[in-house]
Each structure stands twice: as structure tokens, then as C-alpha cells.
Enzyme design. Structure first.
Site, mmCIF file in Angstrom:
data_model
loop_
_atom_site.group_PDB
_atom_site.id
_atom_site.type_symbol
_atom_site.label_atom_id
_atom_site.label_comp_id
_atom_site.label_asym_id
_atom_site.label_seq_id
_atom_site.Cartn_x
_atom_site.Cartn_y
_atom_site.Cartn_z
ATOM 1 N N CYS A 40 0.823 -1.216 0.000
ATOM 2 C CA CYS A 40 0.000 0.000 0.000
ATOM 3 C C CYS A 40 0.861 1.274 0.000
ATOM 4 O O CYS A 40 1.451 1.596 -1.018
ATOM 5 C CB CYS A 40 -0.970 -0.077 1.158
ATOM 6 S SG CYS A 40 -2.446 0.857 0.845
ATOM 7 N N HIS A 92 -3.489 -5.024 1.463
ATOM 8 C CA HIS A 92 -2.787 -5.558 2.640
ATOM 9 C C HIS A 92 -3.131 -7.026 2.870
ATOM 10 O O HIS A 92 -4.264 -7.329 3.236
ATOM 11 C CB HIS A 92 -3.225 -4.807 3.898
ATOM 12 C CG HIS A 92 -2.892 -3.360 3.911
ATOM 13 N ND1 HIS A 92 -1.734 -2.871 4.467
ATOM 14 C CD2 HIS A 92 -3.564 -2.290 3.454
ATOM 15 C CE1 HIS A 92 -1.718 -1.555 4.349
ATOM 16 N NE2 HIS A 92 -2.810 -1.174 3.738
ATOM 17 N N GLU A 108 -1.329 -8.647 5.222
ATOM 18 C CA GLU A 108 -0.920 -8.834 6.625
ATOM 19 C C GLU A 108 -2.044 -8.534 7.607
ATOM 20 O O GLU A 108 -2.089 -9.150 8.669
ATOM 21 C CB GLU A 108 0.338 -8.006 6.940
ATOM 22 C CG GLU A 108 0.158 -6.510 7.105
ATOM 23 C CD GLU A 108 -0.098 -5.762 5.815
ATOM 24 O OE1 GLU A 108 -0.080 -6.378 4.736
ATOM 25 O OE2 GLU A 108 -0.353 -4.542 5.885
HETATM 26 N N1 GLN Z 1 -3.249 6.033 0.272
HETATM 27 C C1 GLN Z 1 -2.379 6.076 1.410
HETATM 28 C C2 GLN Z 1 -1.236 7.055 1.184
HETATM 29 O O1 GLN Z 1 -1.193 7.768 0.277
HETATM 30 C C3 GLN Z 1 -1.854 4.694 1.718
HETATM 31 C C4 GLN Z 1 -2.892 3.863 2.432
HETATM 32 C C5 GLN Z 1 -2.367 2.604 3.064
HETATM 33 O O2 GLN Z 1 -1.148 2.395 3.190
HETATM 34 N N2 GLN Z 1 -3.258 1.773 3.518
HETATM 35 O O3 GLN Z 1 -0.318 7.153 1.934
#
Ligand code: GLN
Length: 188
Positions: free
Chosen positions: A79, A172, A174
């Protein structure tokens, strides 16, 4: 094998938990000295702008790039971690990224925190059993460039990609206590 989890901000403990399940030693990485002690690095989800600023002020930013160039650091970004690995980030006020992975990513393209969702995705390299994942204010991979292998899609959009020793997911595994993708990463 020792795995480092970048512990500047974000869901660090969930990754340690998965690694504990795999019986692999894992350590927090906050400084260049911490990084020197690990063979692999996980960049967790969280807030990519905050993580980027802390990467720069801690001196880790250049060290991670240096280890990547020396080919001594496989990296798995989930992410926000995927955002920080991307070569191109769409939109305004984008964080400075490590730019190691040939993808274009749009930071909050799946919507706000309230639009977060859970899903089961097919990941052929992990076998037939679907992988449970969460999309939390997830980024969208809008383009993949040369050298990038797409390992999973969700609604025709790539959500898991690999380029050599770099693995990145928009979602994710995890937080769903899935261990199979981490196990795959440890074999890279
Ligand atoms: N969209 C988020 C960001 O820009 C990331 C979200 C996440 O890591 N769950 O940092």
C-alpha cells in the site's frame, strides 16, 4: 535470514506478526545502522507522505537505494509501501518516492478510508487458494512499465506486481493474517 520492517509509521506490528508465524527473525528498521543488519525489507502501509519525510530525515532513503543498486536488498511494499517504491505517482502533493519500481500509481484512487474493503484475490504464483486482502485507502496501479510482472489483478486493475527483487501490493495481506505472500517474498 533477517527481515527488517520499516518502522517509521504505519502497520508495522502486523508484518512482524506474520513473520513470527513463518518463524523468521524480524526487526524494526529506523536507522541506516538497523538497515545494515537485515537481508530484506518490508515497507508497510500507512501514510506515504509521512513515511517519505521520515525516510529522508533518517538517512534511510539513500541507504535503501544504495542497497538496491548493490542487489542486496529484496523489498516488499504494501500500500503506502507500494507508493514509495513507484517510479511515477499521479496527482498533486505527491511524496518523494524511492522510484525503484517501474509503475505509475494514483495514491488514494479507491476513495477515502470509508471506501476501504476486503476481498479475495487470485494469485496464481501462490496456488489456487484465494488470498484474503484488505484495501485500505488503497492506491491504484494505473500503469506498469517494462520489466514489471503482474501477479494479481482486481477488477482488471493490477494489485500485486513484481520487478526482480521488488514486490509491491496495493492491498494488505498482513491485516488478514495471510502468510503466503510473505512466504513468497522470502523466497525471492
Ligand atoms: N493512500 C495512502 C497514502 O497515500 C496509503 C494507504 C495505506 O497504506 N493503507 O499514503
Amino acid at each position: 535470514m533477517t527481515v527488517g520492517v520499516l518502522a517509521l509509521q504505519g502497520d508495522v506490528s502486523e508484518h512482524h506478526e506474520v513473520l513470527r508465524g513463518l518463524r523468521v527473525a524480524s526487526f524494526d528498521v529506523r536507522t541506516p545502522a538497523d538497515l545494515a543488519g537485515v537481508d530484506r525489507l518490508i515497507i508497510p502501509g500507512g501514510e506515504s507522505t509521512a513515511i517519505s519525510l521520515l525516510l529522508q530525515s533518517s538517512g534511510l532513503f539513500q541507504e535503501i537505494i544504495a542497497r538496491h543498486i548493490k542487489r542486496t536488498l529484496p523489498i516488499f511494499g504494501t500500500c503506502a509501501g507500494a507508493i514509495l517504491l513507484a517510479k511515477r505517482i499521479e496527482g498533486t502533493n505527491t511524496p518523494k518516492s524511492l522510484a525503484l519500481l517501474n509503475i505509475t500509481i494514483d495514491r488514494n484512487a479507491y476513495g477515502t478510508q470509508l471506501d476501504s474493503f476486503e476481498e479475495r484475490i487470485s494469485v496464481p504464483v501462490l496456488g489456487r487458494k484465494l488470498l484474503r486482502v484488505s484495501f485500505i485507502r488503497a492506491p491504484k496501479i494505473t500503469a506498469t512499465g517494462e520489466g514489471v510482472e503482474i501477479l494479481a489483478m482486481h477488477k482488471k486493475v493490477p494489485v500485486l506486481v513484481r520487478q526482480g527483487s521488488i514486490l509491491a501490493s496495493a492491498c494488505h495481506p498482513e491485516v488478514q493474517c495471510e502468510i503466503r505472500l510473505h512466504e513468497y517474498f522470502l523466497k525471492i
